[in-house]
Enzyme design. Structure first.
Site, PDB file in Angstrom:
ATOM      1  N   ARG A   1     -10.791   4.667 -16.219  1.00  0.00           N
ATOM      2  CA  ARG A   1      -9.867   3.980 -17.119  1.00  0.00           C
ATOM      3  C   ARG A   1     -10.632   3.031 -18.035  1.00  0.00           C
ATOM      4  O   ARG A   1     -11.780   2.678 -17.730  1.00  0.00           O
ATOM      5  CB  ARG A   1      -8.878   3.140 -16.279  1.00  0.00           C
TER       6      ARG A   1
ATOM      7  N   ASP B   1      -5.648  -0.742 -17.603  1.00  0.00           N
ATOM      8  CA  ASP B   1      -5.928  -0.038 -16.344  1.00  0.00           C
ATOM      9  C   ASP B   1      -5.117   1.249 -16.236  1.00  0.00           C
ATOM     10  O   ASP B   1      -5.319   2.035 -15.304  1.00  0.00           O
ATOM     11  CB  ASP B   1      -5.648  -0.943 -15.134  1.00  0.00           C
TER      12      ASP B   1
ATOM     13  N   GLY C   1       0.794  -1.227   0.000  1.00  0.00           N
ATOM     14  CA  GLY C   1       0.000   0.000   0.000  1.00  0.00           C
ATOM     15  C   GLY C   1       0.825   1.276   0.000  1.00  0.00           C
ATOM     16  O   GLY C   1       0.280   2.377   0.021  1.00  0.00           O
TER      17      GLY C   1
ATOM     18  N   ASP D   1      -0.442   7.406 -14.584  1.00  0.00           N
ATOM     19  CA  ASP D   1       0.372   6.282 -14.106  1.00  0.00           C
ATOM     20  C   ASP D   1       1.748   6.238 -14.768  1.00  0.00           C
ATOM     21  O   ASP D   1       2.058   5.367 -15.574  1.00  0.00           O
ATOM     22  CB  ASP D   1      -0.384   4.951 -14.269  1.00  0.00           C
TER      23      ASP D   1
END
Ligand code: AMP
Ligand code: MG
Length: 529
Positions: free
Chosen positions: A184, A284, A126, A294
Site C-alpha cells: 500500500r 493504507d 481481530g 479494502d
C-alpha cells in the site's frame, strides 16, 4: 482423502522485507463452515475447488490450520486516515499466508481477513463479521466482472461464533482474498520511517564512535547505504512485482512513481465510470499495484450527485464520489514524499522538483482516462474538442442534466443505448427535463452522425461497457441480512447477477431498480470493524 490445500506458498515479501511484517499464526475458530467459494477464480489460479471444500481446505480458509510450508505474517504499514497520520497500523486482523505462483507465473498474495488479533490489532478484537466479509466478496467480484482491477475474493467461511459489534452480537466470518500484492501507499510510509530512523541511528552511532561523518563509517558511501535500506528494498520489490519495465529506466524510482500515478488515475476513473464510491481512501487502503482493496463503507451510487457520501464516518465528505480524483492525487503525493531519498540520495531539493513534476501529470492522465471512459460509455469512437459536440461539452452537459434530474447513474447509460434503438421511454424517465434532455441528445446524435456509424452497432457497443446490474445498496443489505440469519440464496442471486453485469436476464428487473428513496435517505455504510 484429498491432499492438503494451498501447500507450497512462497514468502518472498517476508524474506525480502522482514522489517515490514511479523511472523504470526491465525487464531482457530470454533466451527468453521464454508459459506461461499469462488470456483472460477480457484481454477484460474491453479487451485482445486474440491480440495478447498474438503475439511482440510475449510480449516485453512478459516485459519484453523496453516498450509504446509507456509510462514504467515501480519504486514506492517502506516497510513494517513482522513488526512491524519498514523505511524503504525498494519494487519490488525489479517494475515498474509504467502504467495501463490499461478500457472502463468503471476505471484499472488493469499490473505486471510478476520483471522484473529495480531501485534497490530491495537484495541480491536481481530475478528471480522460475516456480513462485511460477504459484502467485500460480492463487491470485489462485481468489480472484477466490470473490468476493474481489484483484489479477488476466494472464499468466506462462517466461524460459528458470535462477535460483539455496535449493533449487538453478530456471526463471525473469515474472508480469503487474492491480490497481486497488498503493498500500500501506507507500506511505503511505514518503510520510509523505519529507513529514516535506521539512517539517523547509524549516523549517531558512527558520530559517537569516531566523530566523523557517519555515512562513511562502515566503509559505505551515502548512496550504497541508501541502497540497503528497507525503503529501497520495498521499492525494488514493488518494481519487480508490478512495474518491471521501470527497472530499465534511467531512474527506476521516478519511473515507478510515474507508473503508480497512472495506475491509480486509471483505477479511479474506472470506479467513477460505474458510479462507485470507495468510501475510505486512506493511504493504507490504496495499493501501489492499482488494484482496489479494502471494501469497507463502499457503495454504488443510484441517483447521480458528485457530493454523494454513504460512509457513516465521513462527516466532511472527504471521500465523496466527486472528491475521489483529488484524493487520489493527495495520496500519491504521500507516496512521492516517501520516494524522495530514493529519487536522489544526495539532493533532496532536486528530488522534490522531479516528484512534483511527475505529480503534475496526474490531472492530465486522469482526464485522458476519464475522456476515454466516457467516450466508450457514450459509444463514441474518436476524441473531439468541438465546442458543442466535443468530449468536454458532451460529458459535462450530460452529467449536469443527470444531476438536475437525479437520474440513476447506471440506468441512464443503458437508457441512452435503448434510445438509439428507437425507444425513448427509459431515457425520458431518467431525464424528465425535456428541453435540456432533447438539446443534449441532439448534440450527441450530431456527434454520432459525424462518426458515421451504424446506430444499432453503437448501442450494442454501449451495452458492453455500461452495466445493467451493479450491487445496489439495498440489495446488498437485504442479501447480507438474510445471510446473517443463515439464508444464503439472496446473496447467491445477487452474486450471480452482478458478476454477469451486462447481459439482460428475463425476470431480473428488481436488480435494476434503484433503492426506494426512504432507504437511500437514511443509508449509511460502515467500516465493518
Ligand atoms: P480498515 O478500516 O479495515 O481498512 O482497517 C483499518 C485498520 O484497523 C487496519 O490496520 C486494520 O487491520 C485495523 N482493524 C480493523 N478492524 C479490526 C479489528 N476488528 N481488530 C483488529 N484490527 C482491526
Ligand atoms: Mg484497510
Amino acid at each position: 482423502m484429498s491432499a492438503p490445500p494451498l501447500t507450497g506458498l512462497d514468502d518472498l515479501f517476508r524474506r525480502t522485507l522482514p522489517e515490514l511484517g511479523t511472523d504470526w499464526q491465525p487464531v482457530a475458530v470454533p466451527s468453521p463452515e464454508l459459506v461461499v467459494i469462488n470456483e472460477p477464480l480457484a481454477r484460474e489460479i491453479g487451485l482445486d475447488p474440491d480440495q478447498l471444500r474438503s475439511a482440510d481446505g475449510i480449516a485453512v480458509l478459516a485459519g484453523n490450520s496453516v498450509p504446509d510450508g507456509s510462514s504467515p505474517i501480519a504486514m506492517g504499514y502506516a497510513g494517513h486516515q482522513f488526512g491524519g497520520y498514523s505511524p503504525r497500523l498494519g494487519d490488525g486482523r489479517a494475515l498474509l499466508l504467502g504467495e501463490l505462483i499461478a500457472a502463468d507465473g503471476a505471484r499472488l498474495d493469499v490473505h486471510l481477513k478476520g483471522s484473529g488479533r495480531t501485534p497490530y490489532a491495537r484495541g480491536g478484537d481481530g475478528k471480522a463479521a460475516l456480513g462485511p466479509m460477504l459484502r467485500e466478496y460480492v463487491i470485489a467480484e462485481a468489480m472484477h466482472a466490470l473490468g476493474i482491477p481489484t483484489a479477488r475474493a476466494l472464499a468466506v467461511v462462517g466461524t460459528g461464533e458470535r462477535i460483539a459489534r455496535a449493533e449487538g452480537p453478530v456471526p463471525g466470518g473469515v474472508l480469503t482474498r487474492v491480490a497481486t500484492s497488498h503493498i500500500r501507499v501506507g507500506t511505503f510510509e511505514y518503510a520510509a520511517r523505519i529507513a529514516a530512523e535506521q539512517a539517523s541511528a547509524t549516523t549517531t552511532a558512527a558520530d559517537g564512535a569516531d566523530g566523523k561523518d557517519g555515512a562513511d563509517a562502515d566503509g559505505l558511501g551515502v548512496a550504497e547505504a541508501a541502497n540497503a535500506s528497507v525503503l529501497n528494498r520495498l521499492a525494488r520489490h514493488s518494481i519487480d512485482r508490478h512495474y518491471p519495465a521501470a527497472a530499465d529506466a534511467e531512474n527506476p524510482f521516478v519511473a515507478f512513481l510515474d507508473a503508480v500515478i497512472d495506475a491509480q488515475a486509471s483505477l479511479i476513473v474506472k470506479w467513477m465510470n460505474v458510479g462507485f464510491i470507495h468510501g475510505v481512501m486512506n493511504t493504507d487502503n490504496m495499493t501501489i499495484s492499482g488494484e482496489t482493496i479494502d471494501y469497507g463503507p463502499c457503495a454504488f451510487m443510484d441517483s447521480f450527485s458528485p457530493s454523494t457520501v454513504f460512509s457513516s464516518i465521513d462527516h466532511q465528505g472527504r471521500y465523496a464520489f466527486g472528491n475521489q480524483p483529488p484524493i487520489g492525487l493527495w495520496n500519491l503525493t504521500r507516496l512521492a514524499e516517501t520516494l524522495i531519498p530514493l529519487i536522489d540520495a544526495d539532493d533532496d531539493e532536486a528530488a522534490i522538483e522531479i516528484a512534483k513534476e511527475r505529480l503534475e501529470t496526474y490531472s492530465e492522465r486522469f482526464s485522458h482516462h476519464w475522456m476515454g471512459g466516457m467516450r466508450d460509455k457514450l459509444g463514441l469512437g474518436e476524441s473531439s474538442d468541438d465546442e458543442s459536440i466535443g468530449d468536454g461539452a458532451l460529458f459535462t452537459g450530460l452529467l449536469q442534466v443527470m444531476e438536475t434530474d437525479g437520474a440513476d447513474f447506471t440506468n441512464t447509460f443503458r437508457a441512452l443505448a435503448t434510445s438509439l434503438r428507437g425507444n425513448e421511454a427509459d431515457l425520458e424517465a431518467q431525464l424528465p427535463s425535456a428541453a435540456e434532455r432533447d438539446a443534449w441528445v441532439a448534440n450527441w446524435r450530431r456527434r454520432l452522425d459525424t462518426e458515421g456509424r451504424d446506430l444499432s452497432q453503437v448501442a450494442t457497443a454501449m451495452d458492453r461497457v455500461n452495466p445493467l446490474y451493479v450491487p445496489r445498496n439495498h440489495l446488498v443489505e437485504e442479501a447480507l441480512a438474510a445471510a446473517e440469519l443463515g439464508m444464503f440464496q439472496p446473496f447467491e442471486e445477487l452474486l450471480e447477477r452482478t458478476t454477469n453485469p451486462y447481459e439482460e436476464v428475463p425476470g431480473a428487473d428488481r436488480f435494476t431498480q434503484p433503492a426506494p428513496e426512504d432507504f437511500t435517505d437514511g443509508y449509511q455504510t460502515f467500516c465493518g470493524t
